[in-house]
Design a protein around this motif. Structure first.
Motif, mmCIF file in Angstrom:
data_model
loop_
_atom_site.group_PDB
_atom_site.id
_atom_site.type_symbol
_atom_site.label_atom_id
_atom_site.label_comp_id
_atom_site.label_asym_id
_atom_site.label_seq_id
_atom_site.Cartn_x
_atom_site.Cartn_y
_atom_site.Cartn_z
ATOM 1 N N ALA A 54 0.844 -1.212 0.000
ATOM 2 C CA ALA A 54 0.000 0.000 0.000
ATOM 3 C C ALA A 54 0.870 1.249 0.000
ATOM 4 O O ALA A 54 1.012 1.928 1.023
ATOM 5 N N PRO A 55 1.440 1.615 -1.140
ATOM 6 C CA PRO A 55 2.280 2.825 -1.200
ATOM 7 C C PRO A 55 1.515 4.099 -0.848
ATOM 8 O O PRO A 55 2.126 5.113 -0.487
ATOM 9 N N TRP A 56 0.182 4.073 -0.966
ATOM 10 C CA TRP A 56 -0.640 5.238 -0.655
ATOM 11 C C TRP A 56 -0.774 5.504 0.835
ATOM 12 O O TRP A 56 -1.199 6.582 1.262
ATOM 13 N N MET A 57 -0.406 4.535 1.670
ATOM 14 C CA MET A 57 -0.821 4.557 3.062
ATOM 15 C C MET A 57 -0.179 5.670 3.878
ATOM 16 O O MET A 57 -0.851 6.360 4.667
ATOM 17 N N LYS A 58 1.126 5.911 3.727
ATOM 18 C CA LYS A 58 1.800 6.906 4.571
ATOM 19 C C LYS A 58 1.150 8.277 4.439
ATOM 20 O O LYS A 58 0.906 8.970 5.434
ATOM 21 N N GLU A 59 0.844 8.682 3.207
ATOM 22 C CA GLU A 59 0.253 10.005 2.991
ATOM 23 C C GLU A 59 -1.217 10.012 3.405
ATOM 24 O O GLU A 59 -1.672 10.927 4.108
#
Length: 855
Positions: free
Chosen positions: A632-637
């Protein structure tokens, strides 16, 4: 308790039950009341004092009439519930849930029309699944019936097949295996039928419906056996269509594909019992190679391709199947067993009676051998040992039970050494007589000494388990599974030295070692106390692991697991191993919460993606890398890990602390509350290795143990859809937030690619699970998978509308749809980002608690 109307397809009745606390889907067992036939349940629901209506669902999703009834009840303001008695699960059917189930119902109906149209088209074209002597396997990978027991048997009919009609016998391992597996399967089925090569003798007063294979006019040559499949199929198919068995269990015999063809034709779950390659045994023990061996190999492959589960007796047979390309998840290693009532130690009077009948002296030490005297029984070594043992031990006598191709070796040894007065030979006797004769024995021997010509010995000799059940001292070859089952054991040298039995089950000798075998038998003849102690240990092991009841229970254990999700459990025997104690469970009184704890105590979330030594800093960092770089590359932001410095953050269900560590690294004061103690232990260790500070609380989040207005942010990622009372938990989130505080919460999305394409279509329809289970049960079995615990945690999905309703006391800022693993056809097409926004698996809601509560 309140009065509820219970509506089943067969009638209606009233019962008293308390459902006031049930808000969504819950596990509960409801005993149906006495039913009467009424034509208008809607009218009955308006009777005074009726608090709600429970609609019994016998299929995966409600029928159209049941959905209509639930919708009408909602409009009347009457609480409606769907109850799946098979799953012991109930769901409150508000208008949103009715719409959801109606969509699934429409999908089922559309799929059914497509399947019917395809069948009609194939029929019009003259096509058929069965073409001459071949058919196309169509496996039934799902077992929808749970784990039946003698006290709670399977509702449908069980069908057992053994089709070697050319074969007749009345004793031996194959006879016992067939008889006892049939009996145990029948005990777990409301009705049962066995189509077998011959009628098997049952205990007095026990009934088992057996039918001989209709074999008149069928030949016994290999080509005749292969060609007989079509005739037998035509003879049996009408009965199978009428009886509609819940399962077919076939002891696979050379040249038979009848069970596989019946399973494919009528889509019946199919269990294959495979005891190893008959071709290999023929090559090993002198028979001429069958010219039809390639065809026999092909026919075996058809059965394997069709099988829901393949039960094999040893790891070596399993390895053979793996080399043939069979998936490990479809193979169960299931050793043979014994009936501890038929095979049991003799009383003093019974032993004396049998010895008198057989002409054995009452004070003799009797050494018994039972078997079919085949090439794999070590009859050659037994023949050589007879004069050596009897010459050294004056009190010894031998009892030889059985017959077979190699019996002439023992007969010759007896005649050549003039031992006829010290050896009793019964020849082949019925199974029950053989068990009774073994009661005359003090010592039982199994001198197996040969492997197959082109592979290790792959057998699981039934005689070993029968010997164990008898409670006599055993001397056996340490050969493959024989040694595994009888271990721990003494060596021949230890027995000769009088080493105490301890927990040993037998004396184990190197295969083919005549000197050690003779020495070991002689040691037990001279030390009857040691023989008796070994016998007691062996019988205890048999009762604990290897009765036929255990054998069949392992079959249903394997069948009850979702197809393809994990290897079927293998039992190769064996030494007792202490079970590791997992983290303690928090007692909540709720079955779903117990399943949740079992799931994540056993398999920490994300741990399956990490490499290296578990519980090290590198391991936790690898979990983190996978989560934010691959999964989930979207998760941090999106989850705002870096935006809450100096604020108090509560994470509900923090898992291994991966996300919480991101908040802590950015300067937040963090608290983790988790129902899973296993998760909390990981999170504490993860924080300690990173040098981070946090507070960790083991508690049920539906009752948060925190002050009102304590936190600036409550964060929860993929957790609240696993708790039964999600609305209660959201209310608790609202309470512990400060005025103006925010919640960031992720739940699974109903309107998603994963739900509709992979779960509803791929599993519910293609694998036919919706014919038996609700989507809630299907998700519990497949979405969160635990190889270690086999748990079935509650899993729910939400639409954006229902999610906003849950957070109605908040000011909702955004609801984003994210998380899509692109299918192959999506990659590089540019469609994946657009589909993710519309059909991602995760819904992330961001909501703010109002500064002041409106009154």
């Amino acid at each position: 308790m309140a009065r509820h109307l219970y509506v089943a397809e067969s009638g209606f009745g009233f019962l008293e039950v308390d459902l006031t606390s049930l808000t969504e889907r819950h596990r509960i067992e409801i005993v149906a009341p006495a039913l009467r036939d009424e034509s208008n349940p809607g009218a009955l629901s308006r009777e005074p004092g009726t608090a709600g209506v429970i609609i019994e669902i016998s299929h995966g999703c409600g029928l159209k009439s049941q959905l209509t009834l639930a919708r009408d009840l909602n409009r009347q303001g009457m609480p409606a519930f769907f109850y799946w008695s098979r799953e012991r699960a109930i769901e409150r059917m508000d208008e949103g849930r009715v719409r959801s189930h109606a969509r699934v119902r429409r999908g089922v109906e559309l799929w059914s029309r497509l399947v019917r149209a395809r069948r009609l088209r194939r029929s019009a074209l003259g096509s058929s699944d069965c073409m001459g002597d071949r058919f196309v396997p169509r496996p039934v990978p799902v077992w929808p019936h749970g784990h039946p027991t003698p006290l709670a048997p399977l509702e449908g009919m069980g069908l057992y097949l053994r089709l070697d009609y050319w074969n007749r016998f009345h004793s031996g391992g194959g006879y016992g295996h067939t008889l006892h597996v049939m009996r145990e399967l029948a005990r777990r089925s409301r009705s049962f039928r066995a189509v077998v090569n011959q009628i098997y003798e049952l205990p007095v007063r026990e009934v088992l419906h057996q039918v001989e294979v209709p074999h008149e006019g069928l030949g016994s040559r290999t080509v005749d056996i292969i060609e007989a499949n079509d005739r037998l199929f035509e003879a049996l198919k009408a009965d199978i269509d009428r009886l509609k068995p819940a399962f077919i269990y076939e002891r696979l015999t050379a040249g038979s594909w009848l069970g596989a063809r019946l399973s494919a034709t009528f889509q019946i779950p199919y269990v294959v019992e495979y005891n190893g390659s008959e071709s290999a045994m023929r090559r090993s023990f002198g028979s001429q190679r069958d010219v039809f061996e390639p065809e026999l190999h092909l026919i075996e492959g058809l059965a394997f391709d069709q099988a829901t589960l393949i039960s094999v007796v040893s790891t070596h047979v399993k390895n053979d199947l793996l080399q043939r390309g069979i998936a490990e998840s479809r193979i169960l290693v299931n050793p043979n067993g014994a009936d501890p009532e038929l095979y049991r130690p003799a009383t003093s009077s019974e032993k004396a009676e049998v010895r008198t009948e057989l002409g054995l002296p009452p004070d003799a030490v009797v050494i018994g051998f039972s078997g079919t005297f085949g090439g794999w029984h070590g009859v050659d070594l037994l023949a050589e040992s007879l004069p050596l043992i009897l010459g050294a031990e004056p009190r010894a006598r031998f009892l030889l039970i059985g017959d077979g191709n190699f019996k002439h070796l023992t007969d010759a040894s007896i005649e050549n050494h003039h031992l006829a007065d010290r050896v009793v030979r019964t020849g082949s006797v019925p199974q029950r007589d053989g068990a009774r004769y073994l009661r005359a024995c003090d010592i039982l021997v199994s001198p197996h000494s040969r492997n197959m010509a082109d592979s290790p010995f792959f057998g699981s000799p039934t005689k070993i388990f029968e010997y164990m059940a008898m409670g006599a001292g055993i001397v056996a070859s340490d050969l493959e599974q024989i040694g595994e089952v009888l271990r721990p054991g003494l060596t021949g040298a230890q027995a000769a030295q009088g080493v105490p039995a301890g927990d040993a089950r037998a004396v184990l000798c190197p295969p083919g070692n005549l000197g050690e075998f003779v020495s070991a038998v002689g040691a037990l003849v001279r030390n009857p106390d040691l023989a008796a102690a070994l016998g007691r240990n062996a019988r205890t092991a048999l009762l604990t692991h290897h009765t036929w009841s255990h054998h069949v229970d392992r079959l249903f254990d394997a069948l009850a697991r979702p197809a393809g999700t994990r290897p079927a459990p293998s039992v190769d025997a064996t030494v007792d191993r202490p079970k590791p104690e997992g983290p303690a469970l928090l007692h909540t009184g709720d079955a779903d919460k117990t399943e949740t704890q079992k799931q994540w105590n056993a398999d920490a979330c994300g741990s399956q993606y990490a490499a290296g030594e578990p519980k090290t800093l590198e391991w936790y960092l690898d979990v983190e890398r996978y989560r934010y770089e691959e999964y989930a590359p979207w998760m941090k932001e999106t989850m705002e890990f870096a935006r809450h410095r100096d604020r108090s953050v509560l994470e509900i269900g923090g898992g291994m602390g991966t996300d919480l560590a991101q908040f802590a690294k950015s300067g937040a004061r963090v608290t983790d509350i988790d129902l899973s103690l296993g998760h909390l232990e990981h999170a504490r260790r993860n924080f300690a290795l990173r040098g981070l500070e946090g507070r960790f609380v083991h508690q049920d989040a539906e009752t948060l143990p925190f002050e009102t207005g304590e936190f600036d942010l409550v964060y929860s990622n993929g957790v609240i859809h696993h708790t039964p009372n999600t609305a209660t938990l959201v209310s608790e989130i609202h309470r512990v937030l400060k005025p103006g505080g925010r919640a960031i919460v992720m739940v699974y999305a109903e309107n998603s690619w994963h739900y509709w394409v992979e779960l509803v279509f791929g599993i519910g329809l293609l694998q036919r699970m919706l014919g038996y289970f609700s989507m809630g049960e299907i998700m519990s079995r497949t979405v969160e998978r635990s190889d270690a615990s086999g748990a079935r945690p509650l899993v729910k999905v939400y639409t954006q509308e229902r999610l906003r309703d849950l957070f109605s006391r908040f000011t909702v800022e955004t609801v984003a749809q994210v998380q899509l693993t692109p299918a192959r056809w999506m990659r590089g097409s540019g469609l994946a980002p657009w589909i993710e926004r519309k059909a991602g698996w995760n819904l992330v809601i961001k909501a703010r608690k109002p500064e002041s509560v409106k009154r």
